[in-house]
Design a protein around this motif. Structure first.
Motif, PDB file in Angstrom:
ATOM      1  N   UNK A   1       1.170  -0.880   0.054  1.00 13.16           N
ATOM      2  CA  UNK A   1      -0.100   0.477   0.129  1.00 13.16           C
ATOM      3  C   UNK A   1       0.818   1.178  -0.125  1.00 13.16           C
ATOM      4  N   UNK A   2       0.624   1.904  -0.429  1.00 13.09           N
ATOM      5  CA  UNK A   2       1.526   3.305  -0.960  1.00 13.09           C
ATOM      6  C   UNK A   2       0.869   4.504  -0.753  1.00 13.09           C
ATOM      7  N   UNK A   3       0.913   5.576   0.077  1.00 12.73           N
ATOM      8  CA  UNK A   3       0.446   6.562   0.800  1.00 12.73           C
ATOM      9  C   UNK A   3       0.749   7.920   0.351  1.00 12.73           C
ATOM     10  N   UNK A   4       0.455   9.011  -0.313  1.00 10.12           N
ATOM     11  CA  UNK A   4       0.716  10.237  -0.239  1.00 10.12           C
ATOM     12  C   UNK A   4       0.842  10.481   1.110  1.00 10.12           C
ATOM     13  N   UNK A   5       1.135  11.544   1.187  1.00 13.96           N
ATOM     14  CA  UNK A   5       0.413  12.738   2.125  1.00 13.96           C
ATOM     15  C   UNK A   5       1.790  14.472   1.922  1.00 13.96           C
ATOM     16  N   UNK A   6       0.523  15.145   2.775  1.00 13.17           N
ATOM     17  CA  UNK A   6       0.858  16.664   2.113  1.00 13.17           C
ATOM     18  C   UNK A   6       2.092  17.182   2.950  1.00 13.17           C
ATOM     19  N   UNK A   7       2.528  17.786   1.685  1.00 16.94           N
ATOM     20  CA  UNK A   7       3.726  18.506   1.756  1.00 16.94           C
ATOM     21  C   UNK A   7       3.522  20.190   1.880  1.00 16.94           C
ATOM     22  N   UNK A   8       5.284  20.250   1.950  1.00 18.93           N
ATOM     23  CA  UNK A   8       5.413  21.845   2.290  1.00 18.93           C
ATOM     24  C   UNK A   8       5.232  22.155   0.427  1.00 18.93           C
ATOM     25  N   UNK A   9       4.546  23.595   0.692  1.00 24.53           N
ATOM     26  CA  UNK A   9       4.914  24.889   1.670  1.00 24.53           C
ATOM     27  C   UNK A   9       2.966  25.109   2.595  1.00 24.53           C
ATOM     28  N   UNK A  10       2.130  23.248   1.324  1.00 27.29           N
ATOM     29  CA  UNK A  10       0.740  23.449   1.780  1.00 27.29           C
ATOM     30  C   UNK A  10       0.668  23.146   2.899  1.00 27.29           C
TER      31      UNK A  10
END
Length: 238
Positions: free
Chosen positions: A62-71
């Motif tokens: 299972x491959x997950x994204x996540x929120x990133x800089x600069x947001x």
């Protein structure tokens, strides 16, 4: 292989907080959730072709994204990682895969999973975690966070964002493996060797492994060596 894509794990529609599920044909030996690298400001859950050998070996991946800089800023990406792990644990039975998980990450993703393993602030209950797989983590304060705070990202600092700073007497860890590369990012192998030496010296009762892959940062000379390193750690625990 069965693929489930673009699954929202945050309870709201958010392209930055989605995951994909890769399920092997036949019996499933275990489940692995993976967090990509990219310095906490870029990267994608879709860049996982090199890890499909793990699926071929019988593991759901299972491959997950996540929120990133600069947001967003620290600790939003850690909160996302913990939420993704908990979501997968809850949803796994519906997907027909084991709910007990291996939690893995590469570079920035490895820093995240090391923080989850070492600091109970985010993943408060990891009783369902089989083990943690860290692929070239920064164990001091992450350079992206230092830069976001207006500091020199080359500094090696132990603060609340440094996994190594959470080593303390009595700490009970799930099995952990630290992987690095022969020609890794400058100082990354030394950081990980220090982390490994500290853990086995101060917490000898914990299961901690260390491995070195031939290649540059996250780019092994032979990709099968990476897959073998994962399987060598997971198979006895699955």
């Amino acid at each position: 292989m069965k693929v489930l894509e673009n699954i929202n794990y945050a309870g709201i529609p958010d392209e930055a907080r989605q995951l994909d599920v890769y399920i092997p044909e036949g019996p499933v030996k275990g489940s692995v959730i993976f967090f990509h690298g990219g310095g906490l400001d870029h990267g994608s859950r879709k860049a996982v072709a090199e890890y499909m050998g793990i699926v071929e070996a019988g593991y759901a991946f299972l491959s997950a994204d996540y929120r990133l800089f600069p947001n967003v800023h620290y600790p939003a990406f850690l909160e996302d990682a913990a939420q993704a792990v908990e979501f997968v644990h809850q949803m796994a039975p519906q997907w027909g895969i084991p709910a007990e998980l291996f939690v893995s990450g590469a570079s920035a993703g490895a820093w995240q999973i090391m923080m989850l393993a070492m600091d109970r602030t985010y993943l408060k209950d990891d009783s369902f975690v089989k083990g943690y797989i860290s692929e070239s983590a920064q164990v001091f304060a992450h350079y992206g966070i230092l830069q976001d705070r207006g500091r020199d990202g080359r500094l090696e600092i132990i603060d609340e964002t440094a996994p190594i700073g959470y080593i303390r007497e009595g700490l009970q860890l799930k099995p952990l493996v630290l992987l690095t590369y022969t020609d890794d990012v400058k100082c990354r192998p030394e950081e990980n060797r220090l982390m490994y030496a500290s853990l086995i010296k101060l917490l000898p009762e914990n299961h901690v492994d260390y491995g070195v892959l031939e290649g540059t940062h996250l780019h092994p000379v032979r990709n099968e060596d990476r897959v073998k390193a994962y399987l060598r750690f997971m198979d006895p625990l699955a």
